[in-house]
Write a protein that holds these residues in place. Sequence first.
Motif, PDB file in Angstrom:
ATOM      1  N   ALA A  46      -8.178   1.977  -3.817  1.00 38.35           N
ATOM      2  CA  ALA A  46      -7.306   2.531  -4.862  1.00 38.35           C
ATOM      3  C   ALA A  46      -7.896   2.275  -6.246  1.00 38.35           C
ATOM      4  O   ALA A  46      -7.859   3.166  -7.114  1.00 38.35           O
ATOM      5  CB  ALA A  46      -5.906   1.934  -4.745  1.00 38.35           C
ATOM      6  N   GLU A  96      -3.350   8.844   7.596  1.00 39.17           N
ATOM      7  CA  GLU A  96      -4.707   8.380   7.902  1.00 39.17           C
ATOM      8  C   GLU A  96      -5.102   8.713   9.332  1.00 39.17           C
ATOM      9  O   GLU A  96      -6.217   9.194   9.585  1.00 39.17           O
ATOM     10  CB  GLU A  96      -4.794   6.865   7.684  1.00 39.17           C
ATOM     11  CG  GLU A  96      -4.768   6.454   6.225  1.00 39.17           C
ATOM     12  CD  GLU A  96      -4.668   4.957   6.022  1.00 39.17           C
ATOM     13  OE1 GLU A  96      -4.813   4.504   4.875  1.00 39.17           O
ATOM     14  OE2 GLU A  96      -4.424   4.237   7.021  1.00 39.17           O
ATOM     15  N   HIS A 139       0.810  -1.219   0.000  1.00 43.09           N
ATOM     16  CA  HIS A 139       0.000   0.000   0.000  1.00 43.09           C
ATOM     17  C   HIS A 139       0.847   1.274   0.000  1.00 43.09           C
ATOM     18  O   HIS A 139       0.295   2.371   0.089  1.00 43.09           O
ATOM     19  CB  HIS A 139      -0.930   0.012   1.218  1.00 43.09           C
ATOM     20  CG  HIS A 139      -1.880  -1.150   1.249  1.00 43.09           C
ATOM     21  ND1 HIS A 139      -2.452  -1.619   2.413  1.00 43.09           N
ATOM     22  CD2 HIS A 139      -2.344  -1.947   0.257  1.00 43.09           C
ATOM     23  CE1 HIS A 139      -3.234  -2.649   2.136  1.00 43.09           C
ATOM     24  NE2 HIS A 139      -3.183  -2.864   0.830  1.00 43.09           N
ATOM     25  N   ALA A 141      -8.547   6.776   4.539  1.00 40.05           N
ATOM     26  CA  ALA A 141      -7.658   5.884   3.810  1.00 40.05           C
ATOM     27  C   ALA A 141      -6.797   6.698   2.863  1.00 40.05           C
ATOM     28  O   ALA A 141      -7.293   7.633   2.213  1.00 40.05           O
ATOM     29  CB  ALA A 141      -8.455   4.844   3.023  1.00 40.05           C
ATOM     30  N   VAL A 149      -4.382   6.351  -0.450  1.00 40.25           N
ATOM     31  CA  VAL A 149      -4.046   5.440  -1.551  1.00 40.25           C
ATOM     32  C   VAL A 149      -3.334   6.218  -2.650  1.00 40.25           C
ATOM     33  O   VAL A 149      -3.342   7.449  -2.667  1.00 40.25           O
ATOM     34  CB  VAL A 149      -5.308   4.763  -2.127  1.00 40.25           C
ATOM     35  CG1 VAL A 149      -5.994   3.910  -1.071  1.00 40.25           C
ATOM     36  CG2 VAL A 149      -6.278   5.790  -2.708  1.00 40.25           C
ATOM     37  N   PRO A 185       1.014   5.105   4.349  1.00 41.25           N
ATOM     38  CA  PRO A 185      -0.320   5.674   4.545  1.00 41.25           C
ATOM     39  C   PRO A 185      -0.771   5.932   5.978  1.00 41.25           C
ATOM     40  O   PRO A 185      -1.548   6.856   6.222  1.00 41.25           O
ATOM     41  CB  PRO A 185      -1.230   4.620   3.907  1.00 41.25           C
ATOM     42  CG  PRO A 185      -0.483   3.336   4.033  1.00 41.25           C
ATOM     43  CD  PRO A 185       0.970   3.692   3.930  1.00 41.25           C
ATOM     44  N   ARG A 217      -7.332  -1.001   1.316  1.00 38.11           N
ATOM     45  CA  ARG A 217      -6.787   0.075   0.483  1.00 38.11           C
ATOM     46  C   ARG A 217      -6.709  -0.318  -0.987  1.00 38.11           C
ATOM     47  O   ARG A 217      -6.831   0.532  -1.863  1.00 38.11           O
ATOM     48  CB  ARG A 217      -5.406   0.486   1.001  1.00 38.11           C
ATOM     49  CG  ARG A 217      -5.411   1.044   2.422  1.00 38.11           C
ATOM     50  CD  ARG A 217      -4.046   1.609   2.802  1.00 38.11           C
ATOM     51  NE  ARG A 217      -3.999   1.978   4.211  1.00 38.11           N
ATOM     52  CZ  ARG A 217      -3.571   1.170   5.182  1.00 38.11           C
ATOM     53  NH1 ARG A 217      -3.164  -0.058   4.880  1.00 38.11           N
ATOM     54  NH2 ARG A 217      -3.549   1.564   6.432  1.00 38.11           N
TER      55      ARG A 217
END
Length: 856
Positions: free
Chosen positions: A841, A758, A743, A771, A773, A754, A837
């Motif tokens: 995405a 987040e 990710h 989230a 992405v 991430p 994720r």
Amino acid sequence: MKPGAAAPAELPPPGLDGLEPRWSRLVTTPTLDGVGRTWHVLDNRTDDPIVTLLCVHGNPTWSYLWRDLLARAPSNVRVVAVDQLDMGFSERTGTVRRLAQRIDDLEALTDELGLTGPVVTVAHDWGGPIALGWAERHVDQVTGVVLMNTAVHQPEESHAPGIIRLVRAPGVLRRVCETTPIFVRGTMALTHPRVPRPVREAYEAPYRSADRRAAITAFVEDIPLDDRHPSQWVLDRVAADLDLLADIPVLLLWGPADPVFSDLYLRDLAERLPQAEIHRFIGAGHLTPEDADVASAVFAWIGRSDESAPPPTPEEKRVPMWAKIDRRADEEGVAIVEMGKDGQQTSRTFSEFAVDVHRVAAGLSLFGVEKGDRVALLVPPGIDLAVCLYACWRMGAVVVVADAGLGARGMSKAMASANPAYLIGNTRALAAARAMRWPGIKISTEPVGNGRRRLLHAETTLDDLRASGEDAPEPTAPGSGDVGAVGFTSGATGPAKGVVYRHHQLEAQRDALIDLYGIGPDDSFVAAFGPFALLGPALGIPSVVPEMKVTEPGSLSATALAEAARSVDATLVFASPAALTNVVRTAGKMSADQIAVLRRARLLMSAGAPVRASVLRSMTGIMPDAEMHTPYGMTEVLPVADISLTEIEHLPGGEGVCVGHPVPGVDVAISSLDERGVAAGELSDEPFVVGEVCIRAPHMRDGYDNLWVTENDASRPEGWHRSGDVGHLDADGRLWIEGRIGHVVTTPSGPVTPVGIEHAVADLPEVALAAVVGVGPPGTQRVIVVLEPVDRVPRSRLADEGLSDRVRACADSVDVSAVLVVPEIPVDKRHNSKIDRTRIARWAERVLGGGRMGPI
């Protein structure tokens, strides 16, 4: 069988996708058939190779199948991929060539090529028996065998593949295989996903006319469907002579979605070649080299150390998993409680539980379960599951455990992968097992009449086992080095994988938890988290699973937790973050007595996904005297690290989620990320190096089940586990988790992890969940933030300017290209916490590319 028309060998036309003209050559075997035959061969012609791959295709492909091996071969590896006579661009001989002749053909070709050095045969489909027949004649040259979706025997419990039987029907064979290109094109349709048109055209290139397809018909006709077939004795000889290869390494690479060579044939080969290492490419079908990265697997396998590492031996002698059950076998205190609906309870004392485990263990042994047999446990958490688990361990069976949260499709894949010899389940599980054809002799945990027993294919019941084992002697116990369990991961971070544990690793995990949390005989345990529902008996303390939906941790209510705690006077509580969130939400419904029960707990543990401090903080109002802890780990190794709420409250700011110091006996190191987001660096324990978290511990998994590629990738360097998590160590040696390696967003400025962003965004008062992405090609990706607001929105939309500004401020120096608001962010089923994720995405890529802004 009718021979096709004769025609000379020729070189492939230029421009076939992925095929280098310099690989092609024509080779004549001058004495074959007394007239000489000419072959088309792909050959990278490496000088002085350390090994040669001899690649043999099946029907109706040709040497093009192996183009990736040629393109990616190391400079010291020769790859020779043959077009069998009458196939591909080799000579059309005008003769009938059966299995025995084709083995002779291949031997004549290798003699002409002068293959003398170390050879690894690589074969697919009906190239498998041909390559094996050759290998059995050249044992002194062969240093490895790789097989893909092939067979040497029709297992007695099954019919020949339906597709083959259909094609062999009168009036069908020649029309499908020869006069039309249906068989060739149908084979291409078996790819997952379907291969692009240029690749399909390349496969069809040698087979443009009926005359050139005659051998496709002959190959199908040469498949033995009964003992009278003229090639049956040859196939039987190849199968019988596999003993000649007993000292030669074997790798079985399999596409389990193959309607021709199913897992049934994989299991047959694995029994005949017990030294084989196996990798099942989940989702791949018949044309394994098209559906999966076979080249990487083959080159990694031939490049491995010649000496396989022996199973690790435990550094210290530990008591077996059932030792504390035996130790308390004379006690009448409650050992385990099963909570039913409306507050109903069923329980067993330590004495009753010990007797039950003995009876079932002995009953299983008398029923025919042997040491090392796999037994799938499809039983809801509770008394029956605990009894079956410890009974299996006590008599040496290997338990197979898969979470119902995988769903029917995921469970089917898990059962196919693990291939249990026995399956224990309630009637609902047995009905699913019959409908979905899960393997294993069926045992019902519930009493069933004869009619229903036949309907469910149940051979016996748990009560029958108890009765038969009542006066039977104790079965011989397994050793600490024996395999004890195959537990499947949740599938939250990729396809569910079977994780193998030996008994000494299970024992080390139990002892690590006892030492970490000071668990003693005066403790009692509420397990509101599936994997830990089974630990109570091993810890030697009373345990209970609260009333909740097993597949929905967020369904746990505060009242259900309190009633469970009351049943064992709980001092310890283990629950997932999603479960605790709902406990906090429903706490107002508790009575004064229920509030008092939870206040007696001394320790709360929450894991399964990153745990926000706010959740633990809220629980202090419900369990004010409990230490709040969040252990970090995974199916492959738990615990790895641990941190308390007190420590969290005093942490300096950092990137990601701090999961604390590694627990005693656990080593943690970081393999740094390069600019592509790949963990390519040497292991380091230096602070603030961002990369993949690597772990070494006595309670680490032994390996992965039938996933050689996964195990090889995750075990570098040897003795370590690559977790797939990305993070860093701080200056005080604490571990911080920043996301999953898959990710990581690879931007032009470098990798972006991430989790830190987040959590910063989720701390905004109007945001419930966020989230991060990436969209776009790797290396040039843009960072996108997708958030779920506290006040639910009816449909997805772009965030307004004010919210977008606040989100970008949370991202600090990271450039956020877009902020999207959605009604709900998808999370995994087991924990109800891990953000999906990958799915987000894909959705964001579509939406920002001009697609409809529908639900994720």
